[in-house]
Design an enzyme around this catalytic site. Structure first.
Site, PDB file in Angstrom:
ATOM      1  CG  HIS A   1      -3.068   6.086  -7.609  1.00  0.00           C
ATOM      2  ND1 HIS A   1      -4.326   6.427  -7.541  1.00  0.00           N
ATOM      3  CD2 HIS A   1      -2.422   6.183  -6.530  1.00  0.00           C
ATOM      4  CE1 HIS A   1      -4.362   6.679  -5.987  1.00  0.00           C
ATOM      5  NE2 HIS A   1      -3.296   6.245  -5.587  1.00  0.00           N
TER       6      HIS A   1
ATOM      7  CG  ASP B   1       3.075  10.186  -3.481  1.00  0.00           C
ATOM      8  OD1 ASP B   1       2.305   9.402  -3.531  1.00  0.00           O
ATOM      9  OD2 ASP B   1       2.804  10.972  -2.481  1.00  0.00           O
TER      10      ASP B   1
ATOM     11  CG  ASN C   1      -2.912   1.797  -1.503  1.00  0.00           C
ATOM     12  OD1 ASN C   1      -2.561   0.490  -1.268  1.00  0.00           O
ATOM     13  ND2 ASN C   1      -2.005   2.772  -1.528  1.00  0.00           N
TER      14      ASN C   1
ATOM     15  CG  HIS D   1       1.439   4.073  -4.802  1.00  0.00           C
ATOM     16  ND1 HIS D   1       1.503   5.376  -3.864  1.00  0.00           N
ATOM     17  CD2 HIS D   1       0.112   3.891  -4.676  1.00  0.00           C
ATOM     18  CE1 HIS D   1       0.377   5.779  -3.452  1.00  0.00           C
ATOM     19  NE2 HIS D   1      -0.381   4.817  -3.693  1.00  0.00           N
TER      20      HIS D   1
ATOM     21  CB  VAL E   1      -6.095   9.946  -4.986  1.00  0.00           C
ATOM     22  CG1 VAL E   1      -6.704  10.978  -6.281  1.00  0.00           C
ATOM     23  CG2 VAL E   1      -5.311  11.209  -4.006  1.00  0.00           C
TER      24      VAL E   1
END
Ligand code: AMP
Length: 114
Positions: A100, A30, A87, A102, A96
């Site tokens: 994805h 990240d 998220n 994290h 974004v």
């Protein structure tokens, strides 16, 4: 349809610090780490978010989670523990719109998140 930011990283149009990739997923560090170790793992398919995933995404979603654990081990996070976060939408802080996970580690984390 235009490429997402993460597709551009996968296609080397934007530089990413890539730590793992295969036919279905790519993982990179990240750019604004929220923990001493913070990577993202992304399906190459631009599913916008988990809420939009469909039944025929089952295999890629399973692969995504298994490889998230693989990357966490590769980054040395498995001994002390790590957190996986997805998220979904505005209230969760999604920024974004390309699914994805994290991968966060390297420090103790509190629960619940703010
Ligand atoms: P989210 O808020 O869950 O949508 O997470 C998006 C994440 O992408 C954030 O943690 C950002 O710091 C990260 N990010 C944005 N641009 C880049 C980039 N060019 N390379 C790596 N990570 C990025």
């Amino acid at each position: 349809m235009s490429k997402t930011l993460f597709q551009k990283i996968a296609d080397r149009e934007i530089t990413g610090d890539i730590v793992y990739e295969d036919d279905l997923v790519i993982a990179f560090r990240d750019i604004r780490p929220a923990a001493p170790m913070h990577a993202l793992i992304v399906p190459r398919k631009p599913i916008p978010r988990i809420n939009e995933a469909a039944a025929d995404d089952q295999a890629v979603l399973g692969h995504l989670l298994l490889k998230a654990a693989h990357v966490a081990r590769q980054l040395g996070l498995d001994k002390d523990g790590y957190r996986l976060v997805i998220n979904n939408g505005a209230y969760a802080g999604e920024t974004v719109p390309h699914l994805h996970v994290h991968i966060l580690g390297g420090r103790a984390m509190s629960w619940p998140p703010g």
